[in-house]
Enzyme design. Sequence first.
Site, PDB file in Angstrom:
ATOM      1  N   SER A  38       0.823  -1.210   0.000  1.00 60.54           N
ATOM      2  CA  SER A  38       0.000   0.000   0.000  1.00 60.54           C
ATOM      3  C   SER A  38       0.856   1.258   0.000  1.00 60.54           C
ATOM      4  CB  SER A  38      -0.883   0.046   1.251  1.00 60.54           C
ATOM      5  OG  SER A  38      -1.801  -0.997   1.227  1.00 60.54           O
ATOM      6  N   HIS A  69      -3.819   0.484  -4.662  1.00 66.02           N
ATOM      7  CA  HIS A  69      -3.265  -0.687  -5.354  1.00 66.02           C
ATOM      8  C   HIS A  69      -3.752  -0.638  -6.794  1.00 66.02           C
ATOM      9  CE1 HIS A  69      -1.763  -3.348  -1.993  1.00 66.02           C
ATOM     10  NE2 HIS A  69      -2.347  -2.363  -1.332  1.00 66.02           N
ATOM     11  N   HIS A  91      -5.436  -9.437  -1.418  1.00 61.07           N
ATOM     12  CA  HIS A  91      -5.431  -9.711   0.021  1.00 61.07           C
ATOM     13  C   HIS A  91      -6.517 -10.718   0.375  1.00 61.07           C
ATOM     14  CE1 HIS A  91      -3.785  -5.609  -0.372  1.00 61.07           C
ATOM     15  NE2 HIS A  91      -3.044  -5.904   0.669  1.00 61.07           N
ATOM     16  N   TYR A  93      -8.350 -10.454   2.977  1.00 57.70           N
ATOM     17  CA  TYR A  93      -9.540  -9.734   3.488  1.00 57.70           C
ATOM     18  C   TYR A  93     -10.448  -9.222   2.375  1.00 57.70           C
ATOM     19  CZ  TYR A  93      -6.818  -5.437   2.668  1.00 57.70           C
ATOM     20  OH  TYR A  93      -6.083  -4.445   2.096  1.00 57.70           O
ATOM     21  N   GLU A  94      -9.975  -9.241   1.142  1.00 59.33           N
ATOM     22  CA  GLU A  94     -10.852  -8.852   0.027  1.00 59.33           C
ATOM     23  C   GLU A  94     -11.826  -9.973  -0.329  1.00 59.33           C
ATOM     24  OE1 GLU A  94      -8.680  -6.388  -3.177  1.00 59.33           O
ATOM     25  OE2 GLU A  94      -7.076  -7.448  -2.137  1.00 59.33           O
ATOM     26  N   ALA A 121       2.928  -2.337   3.892  1.00 54.00           N
ATOM     27  CA  ALA A 121       2.705  -1.322   4.916  1.00 54.00           C
ATOM     28  C   ALA A 121       2.394  -2.078   6.200  1.00 54.00           C
ATOM     29  CB  ALA A 121       1.525  -0.443   4.529  1.00 54.00           C
ATOM     30  N   MET A 222      -1.330  -7.143   7.106  1.00 55.11           N
ATOM     31  CA  MET A 222      -2.412  -8.008   6.606  1.00 55.11           C
ATOM     32  C   MET A 222      -2.036  -8.722   5.304  1.00 55.11           C
ATOM     33  SD  MET A 222      -5.449  -5.232   7.150  1.00 55.11           S
ATOM     34  CE  MET A 222      -5.538  -4.201   8.615  1.00 55.11           C
ATOM     35  N   SER A 223      -0.755  -8.926   5.077  1.00 58.03           N
ATOM     36  CA  SER A 223      -0.365  -9.514   3.781  1.00 58.03           C
ATOM     37  C   SER A 223       0.931 -10.297   3.927  1.00 58.03           C
ATOM     38  CB  SER A 223      -0.174  -8.389   2.749  1.00 58.03           C
ATOM     39  OG  SER A 223       0.930  -7.578   3.117  1.00 58.03           O
ATOM     40  N   ASN A 246       2.251   3.439  10.681  1.00 57.89           N
ATOM     41  CA  ASN A 246       1.586   3.938  11.898  1.00 57.89           C
ATOM     42  C   ASN A 246       2.173   3.161  13.068  1.00 57.89           C
ATOM     43  OD1 ASN A 246      -0.104   1.779  10.399  1.00 57.89           O
ATOM     44  ND2 ASN A 246      -0.774   1.561  12.513  1.00 57.89           N
ATOM     45  N   HIS A 260      -6.593   4.209   6.866  1.00 53.58           N
ATOM     46  CA  HIS A 260      -5.984   3.885   5.574  1.00 53.58           C
ATOM     47  C   HIS A 260      -5.321   5.129   4.965  1.00 53.58           C
ATOM     48  CE1 HIS A 260      -5.127   1.472   2.088  1.00 53.58           C
ATOM     49  NE2 HIS A 260      -5.817   2.258   1.281  1.00 53.58           N
TER      50      HIS A 260
HETATM   51  N1  HPA Z   1      -2.196  -3.172  11.411  1.00 51.60           N
HETATM   52  C1  HPA Z   1      -2.356  -4.055  10.421  1.00 51.60           C
HETATM   53  N2  HPA Z   1      -2.005  -3.796   9.175  1.00 51.60           N
HETATM   54  C2  HPA Z   1      -1.472  -2.609   8.896  1.00 51.60           C
HETATM   55  C3  HPA Z   1      -1.299  -1.631   9.888  1.00 51.60           C
HETATM   56  C4  HPA Z   1      -1.689  -1.932  11.215  1.00 51.60           C
HETATM   57  O1  HPA Z   1      -1.555  -1.124  12.149  1.00 51.60           O
HETATM   58  N3  HPA Z   1      -0.752  -0.552   9.281  1.00 51.60           N
HETATM   59  C5  HPA Z   1      -0.605  -0.857   7.968  1.00 51.60           C
HETATM   60  N4  HPA Z   1      -1.034  -2.107   7.730  1.00 51.60           N
END
Ligand code: HPA
Length: 286
Positions: A38, A69, A91, A93-94, A121, A222-223, A246, A260
Amino acid sequence: MPNIVASTQATRESIDAAVAYLRRRDARPWRLLIILGSGLGALADEVAEATCVPYADIPGFARSTVQGHKGQFVIGTLFGVPVAVMQGRMHFYEGHPLWQVTLPVRVARAMGATHMIVTNAAGGINREYHVADVMLITDHINLVGMAGHNPLIGPNLDEYGPRFPEMTTAYDPELRRYAVQAAQAAGLTLRQGVYAAVAGPNFETPAELRFLRAIGADAVGMSTVHEVLVARHAGMRVLGLSGITNVARLSADEGEPPSHEEVMQAGAQIAPKIFTIVRGVLTQML
Ligand code: HPA
């Protein structure tokens, strides 16, 4: 509608169909697959003699639906190395099954790729990490896999790799050395740590983040781990880089909740650093 398919595994036919299509679009063999996470898509702009192939055109491929993406392969050369760069990934989650999330890795191996650089990310859990840091992945904790979702479940593709692949050196020590050298040469701080994979799409609760810290995770995302499992199954050598977009809020009254938008903004700061490291690694790989 997400493309939910009953199959639990990539089949020879699904791989062959995608490979045949890609060869028709551009017959050059690949050496390295680079997956951009991302906000990191800009790296693909550096590919020379580029052919762009949208995933939507490739038989059996799922579409990447996430903002930030683009959803295409950029095939060409990067610092002299024959590459295919994935501008965006699929992903779990999609709603895509994991065999489809990882089909591009199977296809890359069939196109000749022996190496993979995977980026993402991630949220920083290690208290020393700051937004826009880059972390070299030294190991992972696959909570999605431990919960029973693994792209290697199903009949084993024997011509790709073994039934029970080992993962003690999933993140290649030599490629990691190249990355450390590249960062040092450029005066960049490079963190090194363990990536924990969750399914998403929600960000974690403070209690979940404290749990992840307690089990030894430095970053969460998440990937990535699904792609790494399939690449390692096929004997590919893997380098993983996380951009810390973050930092974890280990209690609800600390900091701001993640979003996001924040992930995408930090991605813009992180992309040039990852670019520098990738350039250094490729120059040493040549
Ligand atoms: N958690 C999960 N996935 C992420 C995060 C997060 O804080 N930041 C970017 N992808």
